[in-house]
Enzyme design. Structure first.
Site, PDB file in Angstrom:
ATOM      1  N   PHE A  68       0.869  -1.180   0.000  1.00 27.39           N
ATOM      2  CA  PHE A  68       0.000   0.000   0.000  1.00 27.39           C
ATOM      3  C   PHE A  68       0.904   1.228   0.000  1.00 27.39           C
ATOM      4  CE2 PHE A  68      -2.334   3.502   1.938  1.00 27.39           C
ATOM      5  CZ  PHE A  68      -3.435   3.533   1.090  1.00 27.39           C
ATOM      6  N   ASP A  96       9.559   2.876   1.101  1.00 30.82           N
ATOM      7  CA  ASP A  96       8.401   3.589   1.653  1.00 30.82           C
ATOM      8  C   ASP A  96       8.400   3.323   3.163  1.00 30.82           C
ATOM      9  OD1 ASP A  96       5.935   4.292   2.663  1.00 30.82           O
ATOM     10  OD2 ASP A  96       4.790   3.575   0.942  1.00 30.82           O
ATOM     11  N   LYS A 148       3.432  10.555   7.895  1.00 29.46           N
ATOM     12  CA  LYS A 148       2.816  10.117   9.153  1.00 29.46           C
ATOM     13  C   LYS A 148       3.494  10.727  10.384  1.00 29.46           C
ATOM     14  CE  LYS A 148       0.549   5.892   7.571  1.00 29.46           C
ATOM     15  NZ  LYS A 148      -0.864   6.058   7.835  1.00 29.46           N
TER      16      LYS A 148
HETATM   17  C1  LIG Z   1       3.287   2.490   3.717  1.00 28.88           C
HETATM   18  C2  LIG Z   1       2.368   3.614   3.375  1.00 28.88           C
HETATM   19  N1  LIG Z   1       2.606   4.365   2.298  1.00 28.88           N
HETATM   20  C3  LIG Z   1       1.820   5.407   1.957  1.00 28.88           C
HETATM   21  C4  LIG Z   1       0.708   5.718   2.712  1.00 28.88           C
HETATM   22  C5  LIG Z   1      -0.171   6.884   2.314  1.00 28.88           C
HETATM   23  O1  LIG Z   1      -0.068   7.900   3.264  1.00 28.88           O
HETATM   24  P1  LIG Z   1      -1.151   9.104   3.325  1.00 28.88           P
HETATM   25  O2  LIG Z   1      -2.433   8.520   3.823  1.00 28.88           O
HETATM   26  O3  LIG Z   1      -0.547  10.106   4.264  1.00 28.88           O
HETATM   27  O4  LIG Z   1      -1.279   9.633   1.948  1.00 28.88           O
HETATM   28  C6  LIG Z   1       0.404   4.956   3.842  1.00 28.88           C
HETATM   29  C7  LIG Z   1      -0.812   5.240   4.646  1.00 28.88           C
HETATM   30  O5  LIG Z   1      -1.317   4.422   5.363  1.00 28.88           O
HETATM   31  C8  LIG Z   1       1.257   3.876   4.182  1.00 28.88           C
HETATM   32  O6  LIG Z   1       1.009   3.109   5.257  1.00 28.88           O
END
Ligand SMILES: Cc1ncc(COP(=O)(O)O)c(C=O)c1O
Length: 397
Positions: free
Chosen positions: A131, A217, A246
């Site tokens: 994700f 990521d 985050k």
């Molecule tokens: C690993 C990862 N990447 C990207 C995102 C996307 O982040 P945002 O909701 O701040 O756009 C998340 C959100 O849960 C995530 O857990």
């Protein structure tokens, strides 16, 4: 309690019928005065718990001085934050944005800029179950139909390897001539999937051999959560690009793309940008968040507390082997996988009633994300609520 004004909101979330009023440390209180242990931390955002004095002070003093100017000017806090990130990571340069999906978007754009000048390559290898976010670049790197349905067509050139299978990445690299691999060091949203030790190191080697960039990521697992400031440090490797968000801003929206000089130099003036990115307020809160994590050794503490939590949960699993198939995690990202979806859903609802907040993910995994400064007593409370909730669901038949 339901908020009747929910009718004015687009129905993108299935929210619990609870409205939170205040928070302190690991605890939240709702509008009816009920107290909860918050082991969701706003989905891995409040790594210092709610209203940590260092964050509150940074926000209030900055809000009284200067909130926003845009990147038409230098920003003092942004300078301080970039210096802090560079001196505590592999990176030489940082670009600031506001969210996780933007950090992934920026990372993919940077990799494609690099690829355009290194053999005209644009393909990106991602992993199954990943994700990476909801905007089109990040969604193109996210394979699951659950997030994609109804939004096609996606960006060209994304290929998916099974997670934790470095050979599959090597095979795809030979077939698709990619510029980059993107992956999460631990897949959070997919149910806290922790790859075997050595995975990141093997992928790093493959990227080196095939001349591809490695984008990590660390939006969910960075900022101390797994027991190191950044999760890839467990394997002693250097990515080329890292996406953060985050917990970076201590609760204020803040995202970042970190990169080595060799890669970062491909972002030239005008190539990318953000009106809000790294504004005085967000960057000030982020400086306070990192400073506190470093000063209070919270990464190390997350590692110790994670081991304690997993040991305690393993005892619960042994007590209910027919209901819990596995407990797993790294530091303070912890997963409890239930054998049955309905059972997991019932346990989740009963845990909320009993005062514990966790995230139910992939329908049958509790994803538990305590603040890094929680303690053994709070973990004991969480374990007691989970045990009691399982017992209640079992006895209700
Ligand atoms: C690993 C990862 N990447 C990207 C995102 C996307 O982040 P945002 O909701 O701040 O756009 C998340 C959100 O849960 C995530 O857990």
């Amino acid at each position: 309690m339901e908020d009747p004004r929910g009718k004015y909101l687009m129905e993108t979330y299935s929210r619990l019928p609870i409205t939170m009023r205040k928070g302190s440390g690991s605890w939240l209180w709702d509008t009816e005065g009920k107290k909860y242990l918050d082991y969701t931390t706003g989905i891995a955002v409040n790594n210092l718990g709610h209203c940590h004095p260092s964050i509150t002070d940074a926000i209030t003093s900055q809000a009284a001085t200067l909130v926003h100017t845009s990147n038409l000017f230098n920003i003092e806090n942004q300078g301080a934050l970039s210096e802090m990130l560079v001196s505590n990571s592999f990176a030489d340069r940082v670009f600031f944005c506001n969210s996780g999906t933007e950090a992934v978007e920026g990372s993919i754009k940077l990799a494609r800029k690099w690829g355009a000048q290194n053999g005209g390559r644009f393909a990106v290898i991602s992993t199954e179950g990943a994700f990476h976010g909801r905007t089109f670049g990040a969604l193109s790197a996210t394979e699951s139909e659950k997030y994609r349905e109804g939004f096609s067509p996606f960006l060209e050139g994304f290929h998916f390897a099974p997670y934790a299978d470095p050979d599959a990445i090597a095979r795809l690299a030979a077939e698709t001539n990619p510029c980059a691999v993107i992956l999460e060091p631990v897949q959070g949203e997919n149910g806290v999937i922790v790859p075997p030790p050595g995975y990141l190191r093997q992928v790093r080697e493959i990227c080196g051999k095939s001349d591809m960039l490695l984008i990590l990521d660390e939006i969910q697992v960075g900022m101390g959560r797994t027991g190191k400031l950044f999760a890839h440090e467990h394997e002693d490797i250097r990515p080329d690009i890292m996406a953060l968000a985050k917990a970076l801003g201590g609760g204020v929206p803040c995202g970042a793309v970190l990169a080595t000089e060799d890669v970062a130099k491909h972002f030239t003036p005008g190539a990318h940008g953000s009106t809000f990115g790294g504004n005085p307020l967000a960057a000030g809160a982020a400086c306070a968040a990192i400073e506190t994590i470093l000063q209070e050794n919270l990464s190390e503490r997350a590692g110790e507390l994670g081991d304690y939590f997993l040991d305690r949960l393993e005892d619960v699993r042994k007590k209910y082997p027919e209901h819990i198939s596995e407990v797993r995690g790294k530091g303070l990202i912890v997963g409890i996988e239930f054998s049955d979806r309905d059972f997991a859903q019932d346990c989740f609802s009963v845990s909320v009633k009993n005062g514990l907040l966790v995230i139910l993910t992939v329908e049958r995994v509790f994803r538990i994300l305590p603040p890094l400064n929680t303690n053994e007593e709070e973990i004991d409370f969480a374990v007691a609520v989970i045990t009691k909730s399982i017992e209640e669901v079992v006895s209700s038949g």
